[in-house]
Every structure is written in structure tokens, then in C-alpha cells.
Design a protein around this motif. Sequence first.
Motif, short mmCIF file in Angstrom:
data_model
loop_
_atom_site.label_atom_id
_atom_site.label_comp_id
_atom_site.label_asym_id
_atom_site.label_seq_id
_atom_site.Cartn_x
_atom_site.Cartn_y
_atom_site.Cartn_z
N THR A 187 64.47 15.22 -73.30
CA THR A 187 64.23 15.40 -74.74
C THR A 187 62.74 15.40 -75.06
O THR A 187 62.28 16.19 -75.89
N MET A 188 62.00 14.54 -74.40
CA MET A 188 60.54 14.51 -74.58
C MET A 188 59.91 15.83 -74.14
O MET A 188 59.04 16.37 -74.83
N ILE A 189 60.34 16.32 -73.00
CA ILE A 189 59.82 17.60 -72.49
C ILE A 189 60.15 18.71 -73.47
O ILE A 189 59.29 19.52 -73.83
N LEU A 190 61.39 18.74 -73.92
CA LEU A 190 61.83 19.79 -74.84
C LEU A 190 61.04 19.77 -76.14
O LEU A 190 60.65 20.82 -76.66
N SER A 191 60.77 18.58 -76.66
CA SER A 191 60.09 18.49 -77.96
C SER A 191 58.58 18.70 -77.86
O SER A 191 57.94 19.01 -78.85
N ASN A 192 57.99 18.53 -76.67
CA ASN A 192 56.54 18.63 -76.54
C ASN A 192 56.04 19.88 -75.83
O ASN A 192 54.83 20.05 -75.67
N GLU B 292 57.72 27.35 -65.23
CA GLU B 292 56.43 26.67 -65.03
C GLU B 292 56.21 25.58 -66.07
O GLU B 292 55.71 24.50 -65.75
N THR B 293 56.61 25.85 -67.31
CA THR B 293 56.49 24.86 -68.37
C THR B 293 57.36 23.65 -68.07
O THR B 293 56.94 22.50 -68.28
N LEU B 294 58.56 23.89 -67.56
CA LEU B 294 59.44 22.79 -67.19
C LEU B 294 58.80 21.92 -66.10
O LEU B 294 58.81 20.69 -66.18
N LYS B 295 58.20 22.57 -65.11
CA LYS B 295 57.53 21.82 -64.03
C LYS B 295 56.37 20.98 -64.58
O LYS B 295 56.19 19.82 -64.19
N LYS B 296 55.60 21.55 -65.52
CA LYS B 296 54.50 20.80 -66.14
C LYS B 296 55.02 19.60 -66.93
O LYS B 296 54.44 18.52 -66.89
N GLY B 297 56.12 19.82 -67.64
CA GLY B 297 56.72 18.73 -68.41
C GLY B 297 57.20 17.60 -67.51
O GLY B 297 57.05 16.42 -67.85
N ILE B 298 57.75 17.95 -66.36
CA ILE B 298 58.22 16.94 -65.42
C ILE B 298 57.05 16.20 -64.80
O ILE B 298 57.10 14.98 -64.59
N GLU B 299 55.95 16.92 -64.54
CA GLU B 299 54.74 16.25 -64.03
C GLU B 299 54.24 15.22 -65.03
O GLU B 299 53.80 14.14 -64.65
N VAL C 136 69.94 19.35 -72.03
CA VAL C 136 70.88 19.55 -70.92
C VAL C 136 70.53 20.82 -70.15
O VAL C 136 70.62 20.86 -68.92
N ASP C 137 70.10 21.88 -70.86
CA ASP C 137 69.67 23.10 -70.18
C ASP C 137 68.49 22.82 -69.26
O ASP C 137 68.43 23.32 -68.14
N LEU C 138 67.55 22.01 -69.73
CA LEU C 138 66.39 21.66 -68.91
C LEU C 138 66.82 20.88 -67.67
O LEU C 138 66.37 21.17 -66.55
N LYS C 139 67.69 19.92 -67.84
CA LYS C 139 68.19 19.12 -66.72
C LYS C 139 68.89 20.01 -65.70
O LYS C 139 68.64 19.90 -64.49
N ASP C 140 69.76 20.90 -66.19
CA ASP C 140 70.49 21.78 -65.29
C ASP C 140 69.56 22.73 -64.55
O ASP C 140 69.72 22.97 -63.35
N LYS C 141 68.57 23.26 -65.25
CA LYS C 141 67.62 24.17 -64.60
C LYS C 141 66.83 23.44 -63.53
O LYS C 141 66.61 23.95 -62.43
N TRP C 142 66.39 22.22 -63.83
CA TRP C 142 65.63 21.43 -62.85
C TRP C 142 66.48 21.17 -61.62
O TRP C 142 66.03 21.31 -60.50
N ARG C 143 67.73 20.79 -61.83
CA ARG C 143 68.64 20.55 -60.71
C ARG C 143 68.79 21.82 -59.85
O ARG C 143 68.73 21.77 -58.63
N ASN C 144 68.93 22.97 -60.49
CA ASN C 144 69.07 24.23 -59.76
C ASN C 144 67.78 24.62 -59.03
O ASN C 144 67.83 25.16 -57.92
N TYR D 105 56.02 13.80 -67.85
CA TYR D 105 56.96 12.79 -68.33
C TYR D 105 57.95 12.28 -67.29
O TYR D 105 58.63 11.29 -67.54
N GLY D 106 58.07 12.95 -66.17
CA GLY D 106 59.06 12.55 -65.17
C GLY D 106 60.35 13.33 -65.32
O GLY D 106 60.59 13.97 -66.34
N PRO D 107 61.20 13.25 -64.28
CA PRO D 107 62.41 14.08 -64.26
C PRO D 107 63.61 13.53 -65.02
O PRO D 107 64.72 13.92 -64.77
N SER D 108 63.40 12.65 -65.97
CA SER D 108 64.56 12.16 -66.73
C SER D 108 64.28 12.12 -68.23
O SER D 108 65.11 11.64 -68.99
N LYS D 109 63.15 12.62 -68.64
CA LYS D 109 62.76 12.60 -70.06
C LYS D 109 62.93 14.00 -70.66
O LYS D 109 61.99 14.60 -71.19
#
Length: 90
Positions: free
Chosen positions: A58-63, A43-50, A73-81, A52-56
Amino acid sequence: IKLATPKNDYRPKDFTTLDSTPQKRKADAAGKGYIRWTTEEEETLKKGIERYGPSKWTMILSNFDFHPSRTAVDLKDKWRNLQKKQRSSM
């Protein structure tokens, strides 16, 4: 002194042995181990993408708060899955 391993003693770590017992996964062999994603992290990943967008990644991870071992890379892979899972359920 570290001695060289004989060539005939090579044993791959991520293949199955003759008795079909799985060996260590690559992540385990690297020392990181596998940490399952929690529902809260998803859910946090989805909020981060809302936000910052689906290519940021490092920004999502740090905030946002994720398990300390997570990388961009873990965030990117999880989003892709998650996207793949969503498309297959349609």
C-alpha cells in the motif's frame, strides 16, 4: 423485475467452449479487464521495494506512479511472479 435464470441455462464464463474458443477471463468478467504491466511499472515496483521492502504494498502504491487500476494485491502478485521468473532463469 428480474427473472431467475433456469438451472439448465448455466454457462460458466471462464471455461472453453466446445470449439476451443476461450471465454472471457475472470478479470474481464468483473469489468476491470487486464492491463499489461509496462517495463516502467516493473522498474517502479522494484524501486518501491528497495525503499519500503517487499511487504509494504500500500505504501508503494500510494508513493509511486502506477496505472490507476493497480491495487496493492496487483503489486504483490507481480512481485511474486517477477521473483519466480528470476529463479527459473538462474
